[in-house]
Write a protein that holds these residues in place. Sequence first.
Motif, PDB file in Angstrom:
ATOM      1  N   GLU A  31     -56.247  25.229   7.921  1.00  0.00           N
ATOM      2  CA  GLU A  31     -54.781  24.056   8.518  1.00  0.00           C
ATOM      3  C   GLU A  31     -54.703  23.864   7.294  1.00  0.00           C
ATOM      4  O   GLU A  31     -53.457  23.786   6.775  1.00  0.00           O
ATOM      5  N   GLU A  32     -56.006  22.786   6.339  1.00  0.00           N
ATOM      6  CA  GLU A  32     -54.912  22.649   4.742  1.00  0.00           C
ATOM      7  C   GLU A  32     -54.771  23.179   3.957  1.00  0.00           C
ATOM      8  O   GLU A  32     -54.012  23.027   3.583  1.00  0.00           O
ATOM      9  N   PHE A  33     -55.301  24.761   4.295  1.00  0.00           N
ATOM     10  CA  PHE A  33     -55.013  25.738   3.219  1.00  0.00           C
ATOM     11  C   PHE A  33     -53.508  26.542   3.663  1.00  0.00           C
ATOM     12  O   PHE A  33     -52.556  26.374   2.354  1.00  0.00           O
ATOM     13  N   ALA A  70     -51.416  24.358   5.147  1.00  0.00           N
ATOM     14  CA  ALA A  70     -50.497  23.232   4.752  1.00  0.00           C
ATOM     15  C   ALA A  70     -50.145  23.263   3.701  1.00  0.00           C
ATOM     16  O   ALA A  70     -48.542  23.111   2.630  1.00  0.00           O
ATOM     17  N   THR A  71     -50.539  24.496   2.633  1.00  0.00           N
ATOM     18  CA  THR A  71     -49.911  24.515   1.261  1.00  0.00           C
ATOM     19  C   THR A  71     -49.409  25.610   0.372  1.00  0.00           C
ATOM     20  O   THR A  71     -49.315  25.701  -0.912  1.00  0.00           O
ATOM     21  N   HIS A  72     -50.049  26.783   0.938  1.00  0.00           N
ATOM     22  CA  HIS A  72     -49.733  28.332   0.854  1.00  0.00           C
ATOM     23  C   HIS A  72     -49.428  28.637   2.535  1.00  0.00           C
ATOM     24  O   HIS A  72     -49.297  28.121   2.862  1.00  0.00           O
ATOM     25  N   ARG A  73     -48.537  29.852   2.036  1.00  0.00           N
ATOM     26  CA  ARG A  73     -47.904  30.867   2.970  1.00  0.00           C
ATOM     27  C   ARG A  73     -48.074  31.929   2.269  1.00  0.00           C
ATOM     28  O   ARG A  73     -48.372  32.325   1.273  1.00  0.00           O
ATOM     29  N   ALA A  85     -47.785  29.409  -3.501  1.00  0.00           N
ATOM     30  CA  ALA A  85     -48.066  28.178  -3.000  1.00  0.00           C
ATOM     31  C   ALA A  85     -46.610  27.751  -2.437  1.00  0.00           C
ATOM     32  O   ALA A  85     -45.743  27.983  -3.133  1.00  0.00           O
ATOM     33  N   ILE A  86     -46.374  26.772  -1.321  1.00  0.00           N
ATOM     34  CA  ILE A  86     -45.696  25.870  -1.143  1.00  0.00           C
ATOM     35  C   ILE A  86     -45.142  24.501  -1.931  1.00  0.00           C
ATOM     36  O   ILE A  86     -45.904  24.119  -2.049  1.00  0.00           O
ATOM     37  N   ASN A  87     -43.981  24.995  -2.499  1.00  0.00           N
ATOM     38  CA  ASN A  87     -43.361  23.391  -2.952  1.00  0.00           C
ATOM     39  C   ASN A  87     -42.235  22.865  -1.761  1.00  0.00           C
ATOM     40  O   ASN A  87     -42.194  22.591  -1.347  1.00  0.00           O
ATOM     41  N   ARG A  88     -43.830  21.142  -2.422  1.00  0.00           N
ATOM     42  CA  ARG A  88     -43.499  20.003  -1.612  1.00  0.00           C
ATOM     43  C   ARG A  88     -42.576  19.555  -2.270  1.00  0.00           C
ATOM     44  O   ARG A  88     -43.065  19.080  -3.679  1.00  0.00           O
ATOM     45  N   GLN A  89     -41.124  18.842  -1.793  1.00  0.00           N
ATOM     46  CA  GLN A  89     -40.819  18.196  -2.968  1.00  0.00           C
ATOM     47  C   GLN A  89     -40.348  16.750  -2.017  1.00  0.00           C
ATOM     48  O   GLN A  89     -40.474  16.684  -1.109  1.00  0.00           O
TER      49      GLN A  89
END
Length: 116
Positions: free
Chosen positions: A50-52, A54-57, A112-116
């Motif tokens: 889940e942690e992975f 949340a920040t990667h696809r 990586a998923i870019n979170r803004q």
Amino acid sequence: GISSQTLRTLNKLHKNAMVTVGHKVKLDFSKVSAEQFAATSREYHQHLQEEFFATHRIAGTDNYSVKRGESLWMIAQQHADLPIWLVAQYNPDVNFSDVRPGTTITLPRVVAINRQ
């Protein structure tokens, strides 16, 4: 709740011995049942996933031919620091404790998923 030294003694491992992926070890169930251990392990690995994610696809996959002397850990580290569990999930029919040179495996392409 068991110390690494206790596990080393139980498995007759030297203090500097490495345990590798696929290496079977004996466990001490004097403080917890095998069922409790399995449930805790599942929860832990689910949390890691889940942690992975949340920040990667996953952006796709690539085929990779295993070279002589390579292990699952080495392959995962050499390819964008992939989690070992992720490579194993993409290759359920591969026995990574006995993988042979020339074996073709599937590697997920992770971004990586870019979170803004």
